[in-house]
Each structure stands twice: as structure tokens, then as C-alpha cells.
Write an enzyme that holds these catalytic residues in place. Structure first.
Site, short mmCIF file in Angstrom:
data_model
loop_
_atom_site.label_atom_id
_atom_site.label_comp_id
_atom_site.label_asym_id
_atom_site.label_seq_id
_atom_site.Cartn_x
_atom_site.Cartn_y
_atom_site.Cartn_z
N CYS A 40 0.81 -1.21 0.00
CA CYS A 40 0.00 0.00 0.00
C CYS A 40 0.84 1.26 0.00
O CYS A 40 0.32 2.37 -0.08
CB CYS A 40 -0.97 -0.01 1.18
SG CYS A 40 -2.31 -1.22 0.96
N GLY A 70 -20.09 6.06 3.07
CA GLY A 70 -19.24 5.36 2.11
C GLY A 70 -17.78 5.68 2.26
O GLY A 70 -17.16 6.18 1.34
N LEU A 71 -17.19 5.42 3.39
CA LEU A 71 -15.80 5.83 3.59
C LEU A 71 -14.81 4.89 2.93
O LEU A 71 -13.91 5.32 2.23
CB LEU A 71 -15.50 5.95 5.09
CG LEU A 71 -14.22 6.71 5.39
CD1 LEU A 71 -14.42 8.20 5.25
CD2 LEU A 71 -13.71 6.38 6.77
N ASP A 72 -14.95 3.60 3.16
CA ASP A 72 -13.97 2.66 2.61
C ASP A 72 -14.44 2.02 1.32
O ASP A 72 -13.64 1.62 0.50
CB ASP A 72 -13.64 1.58 3.65
CG ASP A 72 -12.75 2.15 4.74
OD1 ASP A 72 -11.63 2.55 4.40
OD2 ASP A 72 -13.18 2.22 5.89
N ASP A 113 -12.12 -3.51 2.84
CA ASP A 113 -12.93 -2.29 2.68
C ASP A 113 -14.43 -2.57 2.81
O ASP A 113 -15.18 -1.71 3.26
CB ASP A 113 -12.63 -1.61 1.33
CG ASP A 113 -11.28 -0.93 1.31
OD1 ASP A 113 -10.91 -0.31 2.32
OD2 ASP A 113 -10.58 -1.02 0.28
N GLY A 165 -12.27 -10.82 -14.06
CA GLY A 165 -11.06 -10.07 -13.81
C GLY A 165 -10.42 -9.64 -15.10
O GLY A 165 -11.02 -9.70 -16.17
N GLN A 166 -9.20 -9.20 -14.99
CA GLN A 166 -8.46 -8.76 -16.16
C GLN A 166 -6.99 -9.07 -15.91
O GLN A 166 -6.49 -8.94 -14.79
CB GLN A 166 -8.68 -7.24 -16.36
CG GLN A 166 -7.69 -6.54 -17.26
CD GLN A 166 -7.92 -6.82 -18.76
OE1 GLN A 166 -8.42 -7.87 -19.15
NE2 GLN A 166 -7.52 -5.89 -19.59
N THR A 167 -6.32 -9.49 -16.93
CA THR A 167 -4.90 -9.81 -16.85
C THR A 167 -4.17 -9.11 -17.98
O THR A 167 -4.51 -9.32 -19.14
CB THR A 167 -4.67 -11.33 -16.99
OG1 THR A 167 -5.57 -12.00 -16.12
CG2 THR A 167 -3.27 -11.71 -16.63
N ASP A 267 -10.74 0.74 7.82
CA ASP A 267 -9.59 -0.16 7.89
C ASP A 267 -8.30 0.64 7.68
O ASP A 267 -8.29 1.67 7.00
CB ASP A 267 -9.71 -1.36 6.94
CG ASP A 267 -9.58 -0.99 5.48
OD1 ASP A 267 -9.98 0.14 5.12
OD2 ASP A 267 -9.11 -1.82 4.70
#
Lengths: 392, 392
Positions: A40, A70-72, A113, A165-167, A267
Site C-alpha cells: 500500500c 461510504g468511507l472505505d 474495505d 477479472g483482467q490480466t 480499515d
């Protein structure tokens, strides 16, 4: 593998360590070389982001820096009555060398989150993967399949599924995900209701950045190890403990947010305990500040930071509260009468404790223009959090 | 800015071109230098991905390579009765130099996977951004704010909002998004119902890879321009047309999928028209093949590919149908009686036509083990699609 085994699998893998040779990879193969930034810590600094986004008003929200409920995660009321879409995304770079553990950490970090909003059940996950361009086929196949296995095991533990997903190819190994849930209002906790007198609790100790970086020095035989007089065995032990807690889901904490009627929650990740406490304080309806009075710190991380400071450094600003965590714990405001029950029960469920770190206080300034804030008490204490995954 | 103005804004920006000096950037500042790969061409090849994922069964799906109803987006039936979560993500690298246009293309490209499923309304978008590490502040701020403006304008046109995301630093400029909608069954079209006799229609011409790459050669003063005898003015014109269609939403097509009762649909991106047609054919319930008989090609792209082939190259495999598109059109199977209405109406709504490209035929093999497939007819024709955004 049973769910309970999957939980232990992370600890087993962490304690055994990752041997590239077990996968027919060169002995000196190191996952963390595939990036210039770790975990992070790669985030664009918050103040720069907010500046870049300010022309767009509150409509565009990046890094989930929204306000109110809607914080995280972002929370979108749907046209289907009483339902909300709750959604979050995160991606970053490898900060440990075992791609399996990295998969577990990535998944736990994204889900966190949702958990911070009290959302216990994730309806769907997407996996985001950038495969480093300079890997050979063997390396690529090993890393990708181990990473996916770890990500999937964590998703299994969270009782959710990865369905898309994406790769892409990328100069660095890029790892991330998207977590989404559709929930009724009751399944969300409001995170903006902290009251004066509330107690602040955190569910994982801090100091991950100091540990991960000192472990890097060790691997690279950096002269800092000798200069600072650091003990390799203690660094390894701290690193293993840090891996365990990064891979640990915050899901039990999410459940307990409801049971113990949390007033506020977030978090702790890239901005550190103080950065996230400050975001949370600003989002409160009441005129309150959050005061951090105690910093529970991963075993040996405090010593690393202190030695760095003695040598003229900043010690990752650990004692300032802004040292980055990856997949950190939840920071929660609870009514005083609910603290003991919360701490007892999270320890029963997770096998690891939680700590009281501070309190919520009424604002002393009269000006309503000054936003709420979080600060570290002038007289704060630290607590060395002993590892529980080691035999002694 | 009004919605209709936002639509024209893309064309205006494309025709005017991007002048770095207008933003006080150095004259030679080029966005596409910030990556080693362009657009949807950066995908990990499909066969490698499937190999890496096969140990995980059908549960883990990457690049939305699912079957049945969830071909382009994953479709998750929710515990809330009658509702489904439809979700897709995509990210890639800059392939044009105007960050505003790049924002519009990125947003249109992500949304396209929802549109291919007949989902007209997106409930939420997340923006994914990797900011290239070697940008200075001025460059970074210009690129990020222009990119966000373009992304947001496209989201406005799509009547959706951007409410979250993630921003990290990255060696390449990485651009992407997540599009999510919660829909009833009727809001989805089934994409697995193609029948023998159906007509295949595409809503944007192909050839984007040839155009974008020849434009790159032009910018870099690559000797290929001279060697192949390419005409710079024609390349620029083709590039502008390609930008327009990449930035154009497939939303009207999504609406018409319902009105004209489409039997099957997908969007054409990284695997090219044939690759996506093949994926779609495999997903059908009936034993049918998809035959491509005509390739509508962006003005001048055909000539570029032909000259490359004459010089011994592959011409981006344009005539093989596997040349990558970014934010390409929808490929749709319609009953014959619905074709004329669909084509007339998409032209009315978008201002650009659609083309009949082939047909759905009954399988001739008797073996049920051989999956359905798509192929390009031995006798196929091409059609040069003249630009409509230019005065002449």
C-alpha cells in the site's frame, strides 16, 4: 482442503518460507524484485489526489475517500428498493516473496474495505493481475498459478467467489481485486456516528512498513542491518507475524461491528493509523476528535523504528501514526460498555487479540469551519505485540 | 456542457488534435511513450490464460471468459430474488496521445462489456489509474485531470457515475475501470441462443490496430512509412476516425439488442473479430458455427495491411480476423427479419452505420465433442468504411 485447514495453511506457508527451488525456479528468484514499490506504500499521496479531483466535486471519488456512510467502499442506493451496491477496489505490488501468500494478502486487503462497512458477505470478486513483462514462462506460470491459488483460498475462507477479472502484461507485477456486495440497509453499519466517550479499538497491531522494509534490507544484505545493529532472526520472526496478519481476513471483526453496535469504523492501510483515523473523524456527524493514546506495535518493529530514529532517520514515521500498513486491522469506535465483549469475542474467533488505542472526545474549538481531526496524544504509550504464530 | 455537446466534444477534440503546449507541457510530450504496449493488445494471450486457470475449474474466470449468459461480464444471481449482479473490469495502456480522449475510450471500453449483455444502465463505475512514475508534477497533473475529465464525460453520456477507484504509481500509465449493474433477468439478453439462419452484424468497422500502429510509425518517423509507401495524411485521417469510434459508447446498440430480440452478442476487443466470434460460437446452446463473410474495414486500414503483407509481413492478421480492436463494436446474431430495422435504427441513433458480416450455420460435423467455432469464409469480401467525421 477444509476451511479450517485453509486458515492454517497461511501460517504453515509463512513459517516454512518460500523456496523458489521447490517450483524449479532459480535459487535467487525474488518476487519483490518485480516492483519498485511495495504494497500500500505505492498509493499516490492523498493530498495530491484530492487536489487533482477537486474540480469534479463530490461526484467522483477516488481511493474510496468519500464521506458519510461510504468511507472505505462506495455505497450506491439502487433503483431496487432498499438495496445498496457496495463496492471497492485496490491494487498494488508484491511485498512478500511467496506468491501464494501474496494472493491471500491481496484478497484480504480488498475485502477489508467491505468489512470496514460491516458488510460480512461479498457477492462477487474480480481479480486484477498485471504480469511482469520480464518473466520467463516458467516464472510466470508459477507466480500466476500460486497467486491465484492464494487469492482463491482467501476468497473461499470469505465464502465468496472470484468470477471475473483482467490480466495484462506490465513492467511490474501488479496485484489487485474488486469486491462487490448488494446489501440491505441493515447489513451496513453507519460509520459516521462516533460520540464523545466512545473507545477506539484496533484489531491488528501496526508497524508493517518497518517490518517489511527491514526484511528487504536483510534479503538484499543492505548495510543498514549492520549499521543499525538489527538482529536478523528477530526481523524474520516479525516478518512472519506481519505476513500472518496481512493475510488474515477482517471478516470476524465485520460481524462484531453489528453485534457490538459500532459507531464508526475504517480499515488501516496506506495512510497509517493516524491518516485513516483522521479521515474517519472528518466523516463524523458529531463535532468530535479522535485521540490515539496507545500504539500496539508488531514485535521488534518498535525497536527497528527507534534505531532508525537514533541514527537520524524518521523510523517510517511509525510513532507519528502515518507509517503505511497493508491489509491492516479495523479501527473502530465503540460505546465503552461494548469494548470488553468485542475484544473478548474477536480473540475467540480470530485467535488474535484487539487493543484499545484511544478515545473519541468532544471538540474544544467553537468554530464550525475547522473540520474534525484525529491526533496522537502528547502522552502516548506503545505496546509490543508478541507473535502468536511462533512456538515461543 | 449538455449531453449532446459532450458527444460532439469527442469529435471536436479528435479533429483538433492534442497540443502539449496548450497545457504548458513540452512540445515533444507524448502520452503513448508512457507504455511499452498499446490498448487491448496488452492482454495475456487467451490460450496461456486458460492454461494457467484450468486447475481452478469453472469457478475462477479471468478476462470474463465465461460461458453461457456471462460471456463479456460475469453475471451473479443474488440472494435478493430475481436480481443479478453484472460486472466487468478492464485496464490497459494509452494508445492515443490526448489524455482526455484516452479517458473517453477507457470508459467506453469498460462499459462495452455490460452493453454486450444488453445491460443499458450501469449503476456504478470505479476508475483504475496507474500514474507513470517518471512524470513530473505538471505532466502528472495535466494527464490525470484530463483523463478523469474524459472518463467522467463518457460516464455522463452513459448516465452513470464514477464513485470510487484506486490510483497507484506505476512504470507505465495504466488506465481502466470497473462497471457494475444490478439487473432483473429481463434487463439481460441471453447471448447463447444463436440459430442457423441468423445474420451476424457488427456496429463498428475493424482495423484499429493497423491504424493506431501506423500512426505511431508516423509520429516516430519510422522508416516503415517510406518503405511501405504510406501516405501520412491518410493515416492521420484514419486515426481520427478510429479515435471517434473507440470513444463511442455501444449503449444504443445495447438498447437495440432488446428491441430487435438479439439471439447472441459480444463486443470485439483484444482477440479481434474472429477471436470473439469464436468465443461466442462456443457458448451457444445450439450446434452452430459462425461464418464471417465480410470485413468492414476502417478507411485506409486495408491498404496499410495489404502493403505490409506485400512486404512479407502479416498485416496485423487483419484479414485473418484476429487483429486487436480497442473498444470495438458489438457483434450480434439477429433473426433475418430483424436485421434491416436494427441497422437503420443504430444509424439514426449513433450517426454511424452497422454492417452485415456473416451468418450462423448449422454444424456439419456429427461429433458432439468438437465445439462450435467461428471461421472466416474462404470467399470473403472487404468494405472500406469511409470516415464520417471529416468534411469530405
Amino acid at each position: 482442503m477444509e476451511v479450517s485447514d485453509k486458515r492454517e495453511e497461511a501460517v504453515r506457508r509463512i513459517l516454512n518460507g518460500f523456496s523458489p527451488q521447490d517450483y524449479s525456479l532459480p535459487e535467487d528468484f525474488v518476487l519483490t524484485k518485480l516492483t519498485g514499490m511495495k504494497g500500500c506504500g505505492c498509493k499516490v499521496p492523498r493530498e495530491i489526489l484530492l487536489e487533482l479531483l477537486k474540480t469534479f466535486g463530490s461526484e467522483v471519488v477516488v481511493d474510496n475517500d468519500a464521506v458519510g456512510i461510504g468511507l472505505d467502499s462506495c455505497v450506491v442506493p439502487l433503483r431496487h428498493k432498499g438495496l445498496n451496491l457496495v463496492q471497492t477496489t485496490d491494487f498494488f505490488y508484491p511485498l512478500v516473496d511467496d506468491p501464494y501468500i501474496m494472493g491471500r494478502i491481496t484478497c484480504a486487503n480488498v475485502l477489508s474495505d467491505l468489512y470496514a462497512m460491516g458488510v460480512v458477505d461479498c457477492d462477487n470478486m474480480l481479480m486484477l493481475l498485471g504480469v511482469a513483462v520480464d518473466l520467463n514462462e516458467k516464472e510466470r506460470d508459477t507466480i500466476v498459478s500460486q497467486f491465484i491459488q492464494g487469492f482463491k483460498d482467501a476468497a473461499d475462507l470469505a465464502e465468496t467467489q472470484v468470477r471475473g477479472g483482467q490480466t495484462v502484461r506490465c513492467p511490474w507485477l501488479l496485484l489487485g481485486g474488486v469486491a462487490t456486495s448488494v446489501v440491505s440497509n441493515e447489513e451496513l453499519i453507519r460509520v459516521d456516528r462516533a460520540e464523545p466517550g466512545d473507545v477506539l479499538v484496533i484489531t491488528k497491531p501496526i508497524g508493517g512498513q518497518a517490518v517489511v522494509n527491514s526484511y528487504e534490507w536483510l534479503k538484499k544484505k543492505d548495510t543498514k542491518i549492520e549499521e543499525l545493529g538489527l538482529e536478523p532472526a528477530k526481523i524474520v520472526r516479525a516478518f512472519q507475524q506481519t505476513c500472518e496478519q496481512m493475510a488474515r481476513l477482517n471478516r470476524n471483526a465485520a460481524r462484531l461491528l453489528h453485534k457490538y453496535k459500532a459507531h464508526s469504523s475504517t480499515d488501516v492501510t496506506g495512510f497509517g493509523i493516524l491518516g485513516h483515523a483522521d479521515n474517519l473523524a472528518r466523516a463524523q456527524q458529531n463535532r468530535v476528535d479522535f485521540v490515539i493514546e496507545k500504539l500496539p506495535i508488531i514485535e521488534y518493529a518498535e525497536e527497528v523504528a527507534n534505531k532508525m530514529i537514533s541514527a537520524g532517520g524518521e523510523g517510517f514515521r511509525l510513532f507519528k501514526g502515518t507509517s503505511a500498513e497493508t491489509s491492516g486491522g479495523l479501527l473502530i469506535a465503540l460505546a465503552p460498555e461494548n469494548v470488553e465483549g468485542f475484544i473478548r469475542e474477536i480473540e475467540e474467533l480470530d485467535g488474535f487479540p484487539a487493543w484499545v488505542v484511544g478515545k473519541v472526545v468532544a471538540r474544544d474549538e467553537s468554530s464550525s469551519e475547522i473540520p474534525n481531526k484525529a491526533y496522537i496524544s502528547e502522552v502516548f504509550t506503545t505496546e509490543c505485540v508478541k507473535s502468536r504464530i511462533h512456538q515461543n
